[in-house]
Design an enzyme around this catalytic site. Structure first.
Site, short mmCIF file in Angstrom:
data_model
loop_
_atom_site.label_atom_id
_atom_site.label_comp_id
_atom_site.label_asym_id
_atom_site.label_seq_id
_atom_site.Cartn_x
_atom_site.Cartn_y
_atom_site.Cartn_z
CG MET A 125 -1.98 -1.05 1.22
SD MET A 125 -3.23 -0.72 -0.03
CE MET A 125 -4.08 -2.30 -0.05
CG HIS A 155 9.54 -8.33 4.41
ND1 HIS A 155 9.77 -8.48 3.07
CD2 HIS A 155 8.65 -7.31 4.54
CE1 HIS A 155 9.05 -7.60 2.39
NE2 HIS A 155 8.36 -6.87 3.26
CE LYS A 159 6.32 -10.64 3.28
NZ LYS A 159 4.90 -10.35 3.53
#
Length: 266
Positions: A125, A155, A159
């Protein structure tokens, strides 16, 4: 005021988005969902997210979380997000999906739901990441297969999917720029006597460790030069801002499956 339901309120992104909604002049948190058995169920969503009380109790009932919502934002797990998408369709609540890791069948189902419901679905996003996606496509169109492409992502240790949805999105962007598909050119693993690099391949490298928020890089390694496009997330606030931009944009849109490229006019 736009009423927002946060699906996945107890997760890393949920705990970032809830305060961002509370700080907005035009948004109001109307519902907050966590998984059954989550210790935050029953708590005030604002207090659970580390901000002031918002008089919205975290629930494990998706239908209750969607009551009164004008738009929902989902950062959960793939199977849960599909359940939420079905319920949003039944309730006619536009849905922003930030969850990644869906398989082909899940993506197809979301596409079918979006024929009747406004849905924004994006691997990331962040406004900056979506600009990076566009730049990767433009670079791939300008640079032929003499320029080998490698995509690196890092990451935090928690994750669960790899490569990240963002890394795969970058791969798809490169493939579009070269008029092919990622399925045809992706290389996800190299081990042992892997042989010379395949011309036109898009390679992926993955790191998991510590509390890395998100690091994505696209390398174009060509004759005598190397071009690098990169995005480094310092915290999750950029992802939250993008999700809220998407929620505002989506609330007045007709049914359809949209991306952040649509939201940003890219």
């Amino acid at each position: 005021m736009l009423n927002v339901a946060m699906l996945g309120a107890s997760g890393r992104m949920g705990r970032t988005i809830v305060p961002a909604v509370a700080a907005s002049a035009d948004l109001r948190l109307s519902g907050a969902l966590a998984a059954a058995g989550d210790p935050q169920v029953g708590l005030d969503a604002g207090l659970a997210a580390g901000t002031g009380p918002l008089s919205v109790i975290v629930t494990d009932d998706p239908a209750r979380a969607l009551e009164g919502a004008d738009v929902a934002i989902d950062f959960t797990l793939p199977a849960a997000s599909l359940d939420h998408a079905r319920l949003c369709l039944a309730r006619r609540v536009p849905l922003v999906i930030g969850t990644t890791g869906h398989d082909a069948a899940g993506r197809d189902e979301i596409g079918a739901i979006a024929a009747h419901l406004p849905v924004v679905m994006a691997p990331n996003m962040s406004l900056g990441v979506n600009l990076l996606l566009k730049l990767a496509e433009v670079a791939a169109r300008a640079l032929n297969a003499d320029y080998d492409v490698e995509i690196f992502e890092a990451h935090h240790r928690h994750k669960v999917d790899a490569p990240s949805g963002t890394a795969l999105g970058l791969g798809h962007a490169v493939a579009r720029g070269r008029d092919t598909t990622l399925d045809r050119v992706a290389e996800y693993a190299r081990h042992g006597a892997a042989g010379p690099r395949r011309r036109g391949a898009v390679g992926f490298s993955v790191m998991r460790g510590g509390e890395v928020v998100g690091d994505h890089r696209v390398f174009f390694a060509g004759p005598g030069e190397q071009i690098e496009l990169a995005h480094h997330a310092q915290d999750r606030s950029g992802f939250a801002r993008g999700a809220l931009v998407a929620a505002r944009w989506l609330a007045e849109r007709p049914p359809g499956l949209y991306s952040m490229m649509d939201v940003l006019g890219l």
